[in-house]
Enzyme design. Structure first.
Site, short mmCIF file in Angstrom:
data_model
loop_
_atom_site.label_atom_id
_atom_site.label_comp_id
_atom_site.label_asym_id
_atom_site.label_seq_id
_atom_site.Cartn_x
_atom_site.Cartn_y
_atom_site.Cartn_z
N HIS A 140 -4.53 -17.16 -5.45
CA HIS A 140 -5.34 -16.34 -4.55
C HIS A 140 -6.64 -17.02 -4.12
O HIS A 140 -7.37 -16.47 -3.30
CB HIS A 140 -5.66 -15.01 -5.25
CG HIS A 140 -6.50 -15.24 -6.47
ND1 HIS A 140 -6.03 -15.91 -7.59
CD2 HIS A 140 -7.79 -14.96 -6.73
CE1 HIS A 140 -7.00 -16.00 -8.48
NE2 HIS A 140 -8.08 -15.43 -7.99
N ASP A 141 -6.96 -18.18 -4.71
CA ASP A 141 -8.18 -18.89 -4.33
C ASP A 141 -7.88 -20.08 -3.42
O ASP A 141 -8.75 -20.91 -3.17
CB ASP A 141 -8.90 -19.43 -5.58
CG ASP A 141 -9.49 -18.32 -6.43
OD1 ASP A 141 -9.86 -17.27 -5.86
OD2 ASP A 141 -9.59 -18.50 -7.66
N ASP A 199 -5.53 -10.29 -15.82
CA ASP A 199 -6.67 -11.16 -15.60
C ASP A 199 -7.82 -10.59 -16.43
O ASP A 199 -8.11 -9.40 -16.35
CB ASP A 199 -7.05 -11.09 -14.11
CG ASP A 199 -7.40 -12.42 -13.54
OD1 ASP A 199 -8.21 -13.11 -14.15
OD2 ASP A 199 -6.87 -12.76 -12.46
N ASP A 218 -1.83 -1.17 -3.78
CA ASP A 218 -2.16 -0.40 -4.99
C ASP A 218 -1.03 -0.47 -6.01
O ASP A 218 0.03 -1.07 -5.75
CB ASP A 218 -2.49 1.07 -4.61
CG ASP A 218 -1.45 1.64 -3.66
OD1 ASP A 218 -0.26 1.36 -3.87
OD2 ASP A 218 -1.83 2.35 -2.70
N GLU A 262 -8.39 -20.19 -17.02
CA GLU A 262 -8.55 -20.84 -15.72
C GLU A 262 -9.42 -22.07 -15.91
O GLU A 262 -10.51 -21.99 -16.48
CB GLU A 262 -9.24 -19.89 -14.74
CG GLU A 262 -9.30 -20.48 -13.36
CD GLU A 262 -10.34 -19.83 -12.45
OE1 GLU A 262 -10.21 -19.99 -11.24
OE2 GLU A 262 -11.27 -19.18 -12.95
N ASP A 282 -10.42 -15.64 -16.80
CA ASP A 282 -11.08 -16.10 -15.58
C ASP A 282 -12.33 -16.92 -15.90
O ASP A 282 -13.17 -16.48 -16.69
CB ASP A 282 -11.48 -14.86 -14.76
CG ASP A 282 -12.14 -15.22 -13.45
OD1 ASP A 282 -11.44 -15.75 -12.58
OD2 ASP A 282 -13.36 -15.00 -13.32
N ASP A 317 -4.17 3.80 2.85
CA ASP A 317 -5.60 3.49 3.03
C ASP A 317 -5.82 2.02 3.42
O ASP A 317 -6.96 1.56 3.51
CB ASP A 317 -6.42 3.85 1.78
CG ASP A 317 -6.06 2.99 0.57
OD1 ASP A 317 -5.13 2.16 0.68
OD2 ASP A 317 -6.73 3.13 -0.48
N ASP A 362 0.85 -1.19 0.00
CA ASP A 362 0.00 0.00 0.00
C ASP A 362 0.88 1.25 0.00
O ASP A 362 1.76 1.38 0.86
CB ASP A 362 -0.89 -0.05 1.26
CG ASP A 362 -1.72 1.21 1.42
OD1 ASP A 362 -1.97 1.89 0.41
OD2 ASP A 362 -2.12 1.50 2.57
#
Ligand code: NOJ
Length: 572
Positions: free
Chosen positions: A347-348, A125, A56, A281, A227, A52, A48
Site C-alpha cells: 500500500h506504500d 497491522d 469496510d 516492517e 509497522d 459511504d 464498500d
C-alpha cells in the site's frame, strides 16, 4: 561402562548434533508461515458494503469466497482500529476498537470466523511506533508535565532550548519536533504531527502494547505485522546528528539501542505464547541487522520484510542486473538461517505491473504474470497486494486535487514553499505516488467498478472496464486465472518453499533464470523481463522436461523467450 575417551566422544557428538540442529537449521525447518501465501488487503479500497464510498469489514466478508478461491492462506489487513485517519489508519486513537468507517467489533468477529472457516489466517497491522494525537494517552500526556502519561511520548521542555533536529517523513516542514504551547514543550513525531512517537523506553508503555497484542491474539488472530518497528528505540538524550543526516535518516533512526531487548521481551510476553507469525516492517541497515531480527535462536521475530528489492524501481526504469543482484544477495544472506518476505508492492508503493513490468495494453497481461511467477517461485514467503492479482495499474493522477495521501499533499506544499518545480514534482508522483496503489479494487464493469454504490473516497482507475474480477474470471488467459494456478503450484511444491536458490546466467541483462532444488528435485525458472525476444543461457537442456507453468500457450524448449515470457520447468 564407558571409558573417559568414549564419554568425551559421546559428549562431543551430542554437542555437534545439538548445534547442527539449532544453528543453520532454520531455513529448512518447516513452519506454516513459510508455506503460506500472504494476500494484503487495504480495507479502505477493497469493497464498500454501505455506500459511504469507503471500503469496510462487511465488504471484505462479502468477498471471502473470492479470497479463498485465490488459494492464499494468510490475509494481512492494513490497520482497522479507531482512527481520525490522518494517515489512513496508521494513526490509531483506540487500539481495542474498530474504525467507524470500517464497522464494528461484531463485524470483526464475523470476519475472523469467516476466514478461519475457509482456512485463511489473519495477520493484523500493529502500529506502535506512534499513536494518533487523538489517542487518550496523548491527550493525557500533553495535558501537563506531571501527568502519569507524560512519559508515554517523547517530550523536550522548551526552556532547554530547541532539541537537536530530527527529520519527519510526513511533516510539511520535515521537522519532527512539534512545539506545544500548553506545556511549553516539543513532542517528537517521525511521521505526521498527528502521529506522535511512543516512548518505548517506558516499561509501562511496553506493557500496554503487550496487553493490546494479547487482546487481539486472544480473539484468535494469527499474526502481527509491526509497522515502522525498526524505529521504536531511540537514544532519548537526542544527540546532534551530523549535517545532512536527513538524506540517510534511516541509518540514524533504525535499530536503536534497545530494539532487540524490546523484541525479546515482546517474544517472551506475547509471541511465544500463541501460534502467531511476526514480521517487522523494515529490516535495519544491513544483513546483520535483518538477521538479528529473525534469527530463530534469538527468539525475536519470524520474518524480515526488507525494502532493497522493492526499492530497485523507485523511479521509472531499472536494470534487471541490479534487480537480480539484490534478490540473490538477500537470498544468500538468509540461506542458512532466518526467513524473508518476498514482495514487489504494497500500500506504500505504486502498482507492481507499472513499476516492474509494462502496463501498456500489449504487455500488461504477460508482464503481470511474469512478475507473479517471480514472486511465487523465490525462497521466502510471497506477499501479494490486492489488485495485483488482476494486473491493476497505476492511475497516474495529474492534478494535486486528485490525491488523497496526506504525505503527498504535505510534500507538495513543502515543494511550493521552497518554490520548487511543482510540475516536475507532480510528474514524478504520477508514477511513484502511493495513491497509485490505493485506488478502489476493480470488481466488475458496473459503476465505480462495483466497489461502491456511493462516491468513492478516491477515484476509480478508468481502465476498470477491461481490468476487473468479473471479466478476468471469464477469460482463461487472464492474469487472475494464472495467479490462481501459480498459488496452487507454490502450495503443492515444497521445493518452491524450502529449496535452495541458485542464480544462472548472471550477466544476462534481459532474462532472470534460477533453479530451486531440494532432495534431488530441481525446478528451473526463466523470466524474460523485456518487451522483446530474449535468449536464456542456462546451459540446461529442456528436452523431455515437464513445464509446470508458463504464461504462453505453447512452451518453447530452445531457451528463446518471447516478450515477458515466464516458464517454470521441472528438471529432475
Ligand atoms: C509504514 C506504513 O506502511 C505506512 O503506510 C505509514 O504511513 C507509515 N508506516 C506510518 O505508520
Amino acid at each position: 561402562m564407558k571409558t573417559g575417551i568414549q564419554r568425551s566422544a559421546l559428549i562431543w557428538t551430542l554437542t555437534v548434533c545439538f548445534f547442527a540442529n539449532t544453528w543453520g537449521q532454520d531455513s529448512t525447518q518447516k513452519k506454516w508461515w513459510k508455506e503460506s501465501v500472504v494476500y494484503q488487503i487495504y480495507p479502505r479500497s477493497f469493497k464498500d458494503s454501505d455506500g459511504d464510498g469507503i471500503g469496510d469489514l462487511k465488504g471484505i466478508i462479502s468477498e471471502l469466497d473470492y479470497i479463498q478461491r485465490l488459494g492464499v492462506n494468510v490475509v494481512w489487513l492494513n490497520p482497522i482500529y479507531s482512527s481520525p485517519n490522518d494517515d489512513n489508519g496508521y494513526d490509531v486513537s483506540d487500539y481495542r476498537n474498530i474504525m467507524k468507517d470500517f464497522g464494528t467489533m461484531a463485524d470483526f468477529d464475523s470476519l475472523i470466523k469467516g476466514m478461519h472457516a475457509r482456512g485463511i489466517k489473519l495477520v493484523m497491522d500493529l502500529v506502535v511506533n506512534h499513536s494518533s494525537d487523538e489517542h487518550e494517552w496523548f491527550k493525557q500526556s500533553r495535558s501537563s508535565r506531571t501527568n502519569p502519561y507524560r512519559n508515554y511520548y517523547h517530550w523536550w521542555n522548551a526552556e532547554r532550548g530547541k532539541p537537536a533536529p530530527r527529520y519527519s517523513l510526513f511533516d510539511v516542514n520535515h521537522d519532527a519536533w512539534r512545539y506545544d504551547s500548553l506545556t511549553n514543550a516539543y513532542y517528537l513525531h517521525y511521521f505526521s504531527r498527528k502521529q506522535p512517537d511512543l516512548n518505548w523506553e517506558n516499561p509501562r508503555l511496553r506493557q500496554e502494547v503487550y496487553d493490546i497484542m494479547k487482546f487481539w491474539a486472544d480473539k484468535g488472530i494469527d499474526g502481527f505485522r509491526l509497522d515502522a518497528f525498526q524505529y521504536v528505540s531511540k537514544d532519548t538524550t537526542f544527540p546532534q546528528f551530523p549535517v545532512g543526516y536527513e538524506n540517510k535518516f534511516w541509518l540514524y533512526y533504525a535499530m536503536g539501542p534497545h530494539l532487540h531487548d524490546y523484541l525479546k521481551e515482546m517474544n517472551r510476553e506475547v509471541l511465544s505464547k500463541y501460534d502467531v507469525m511476526s514480521v517487522a516492517e523494515g529490516a535495519g541497515n544491513s544483513f546483520d541487522d535483518a538477521h538479528a531480527l529473525v534469527d530463530a535462536d534469538r527468539k525475536e521475530l519470524n520474518m524480515a520484510y526488507a525494502f532493497d528489492g522493492v526499492d530497485v524501481a523507485k523511479k521509472e526504469g531499472y536494470s534487471l542486473l541490479h534487480f537480480k543482484e539484490v534478490f540473490s544477495r538477500w537470498d544468500s544472506a538468509f540461506a542458512q538461517n532466518g526467513w524473508l518476505s518476498i514482495f514487489l508492492s504494497n500500500h506504500d508503493q505504486a502498482r507492481l505491473v507499472s513499476r516492474f513490468g509494462n502496463d501498456s495494453p500489449a504487455f500488461r497481461n504477460p508482464s503481470a504474470k511474469m512478475l507473479a511467477t517471480f514472486i511465487m517461485t523465490m525462497r521466502g514467503t510471497p506477499y501479494y497486494y490486492n489488485g495485483d492479482e488482476l494486473g491493476m495499474t497505476n492511475i497516474g493522477f495529474k492534478k494535486i486535487e486528485e490525491y488523497r495521501d496526506m504525505s503527498m499533499l504535505n510534500e507538495y506544499q513543502h515543494q511550493k514553499d521552497l518554490h520548487a518545480d511543482t510540475i516536475a514534482f507532480l510528474k514524478e508522483k504520477s508514477f511513484d505516488s502511493r495513491d497509485n496503489g490505493r485506488t478502489p479494487f476493480q470488481w466488475n464493469k458496473e459503476r465505480n467498478a462495483g466497489f461502491t454504490t456511493g462516491t468513492p473516497w478516491i477515484e476509480v482507475n478508468p481502465n476498470f472496464k477491461t481490468i476487473n474480477v468479473e471479466t478476468e474470471e471469464a477469460d482463461p488467459n487472464s492474469v487472475l486465472i494464472y495467479f490462481r494456478k501459480l498459488v496452487l503450484l507454490r502450495k503443492s511444491e515444497p521445493t518452491l518453499v524450502y529449496g535452495k536458490y541458485e542464480l544462472l546466467d548472471k550477466e544476462n541483462p534481459d532474462v532472470y533464470s534460477y533453479t530451486r532444488s531440494e532432495k534431488g528435485h530441481q525446478i528451473l525458472v526463466m523470466l524474460n523481463f523485456t518487451s522483446h525476444e530474449a535468449m536464456a543461457r542456462t546451459g540446461l537442456d529442456l528436452t523431455g522436461k515437464k513445464l509446470l507453468i508458463g504464461n504462453y500457450a505453447t512452451p518453447s524448449r530452445s531457451g528463446r523467450l518471447r516478450p515477458y515470457e515466464a516458464a517454470v520447468w521441472e528438471m529432475q
